[in-house]
Design a protein around this motif. Structure first.
Motif: not given
Ligand code: T5A
Length: 221
Positions: A162, A105, A79, A164, A113, A154, A11-14, A58, A195, A202, A197
């Motif tokens: 964004d 992803r 997508y 979504i 999603y 997070r 999920v988002e922010g995982s 994107r 995720a 992690v 921890r």
């Molecule tokens: N989508 C995508 C669909 O709906 N259908 C599809 O088929 C596909 C392929 C993509 C969007 O598109 C959707 C899903 C998504 O909504 P994106 O920008 O690529 O958009 O979004 P996400 O993949 O969700 O990326 P995010 O950046 O939101 O989340 P992440 O990658 O899971 O998290 P990350 O690593 O960027 O971390 C987020 C924050 O948390 C901190 C980081 O420093 C950062 O600030 N953090 C932690 N904090 C505490 N403890 C931890 N263990 C942490 N790990 C990271």
């Protein structure tokens, strides 16, 4: 030897993106690749947005410039278009050249999603995933399992939500249910990572799983 395809889901922010970057660095510095005589650094990519053309798709998906609401089937097809381009232009040629790929992803996100989240028909999604990938599945999917509220907090802290990320909490909870059921249905392909921890904890688990799988894939038999 053909390459291998590792996907990071959740999920988002995982914390997927954080762990893709950490894994990429660690793989180059740990000596594991050299030990297994893997010549190239792993390729890091993502969906949506893994190629130049995909980057335009994107932007349409996540930061549209119009107020006109995007329809659910339009979203699904965008997508799928992103994935078809990514698979044919980047993933398949790189795998054929023996490359190890780390991808943020892939198809499970569409099931979670657009299927569980938006409620679109699962048979339609499976069919579209098949068309978009022409059968290319991940060799390993790491699922970053985290409570939706924690992940959204997070992501919010990082700033700039964004299209979504702005969906309702109930939507994101259905997405999480989707990932949970996918992991139960595919225990060989999908490995659950707790995720909640710290980033370092992690990363340590991700490294342990990658070490085991990559060694098995690339060791001479
Ligand atoms: N989508 C995508 C669909 O709906 N259908 C599809 O088929 C596909 C392929 C993509 C969007 O598109 C959707 C899903 C998504 O909504 P994106 O920008 O690529 O958009 O979004 P996400 O993949 O969700 O990326 P995010 O950046 O939101 O989340 P992440 O990658 O899971 O998290 P990350 O690593 O960027 O971390 C987020 C924050 O948390 C901190 C980081 O420093 C950062 O600030 N953090 C932690 N904090 C505490 N403890 C931890 N263990 C942490 N790990 C990271």
């Amino acid at each position: 030897m053909r390459g291998r395809f590792v996907v990071f889901e959740g999920v988002e922010g995982s914390g997927k993106t954080t762990q893709v970057q950490r894994s990429h660095l660690w793989l180059q510095e740990s000596g594991l690749l050299a030990k297994l005589a893997i010549p190239d650094a792993p390729l890091v990519t993502r969906e949506p947005g893994g190629t130049s053309l995909c980057q335009s798709i994107r932007s349409l998906l996540l930061t549209p410039t119009t107020e006109e609401p995007m329809q659910d089937r339009t979203e699904l097809l965008l997508y799928a278009a992103d994935r078809a381009q990514h698979v044919d232009f980047l993933l398949r040629p790189q795998l054929a050249a023996g490359r190890l790929i780390l991808c943020d992803r892939y198809t499970d996100s569409t099931i979670a999603y657009q299927g569980y989240g938006r409620g679109l028909d699962r048979a339609l999604i499976d069919q579209l995933n098949q068309i978009a990938t022409a059968g290319l599945e991940s060799d390993l999917t790491l699922w970053f399992d985290l409570e939706v509220e924690v992940g959204l907090a997070r992501a919010q802290q990082r700033g700039g939500r964004d299209r979504i990320e702005q969906a309702t909490l109930a939507f994101h909870q259905r997405v999480q249910q989707g990932f949970t059921e996918l992991a139960q249905a595919h225990p060989q392909r999908i490995v659950r990572i707790d995720a909640s921890r710290s980033k370092a904890e992690v990363a340590a688990e991700v490294q342990a799983v990658l070490t085991e799988r990559i060694t098995a894939w690339y060791s001479p038999s």
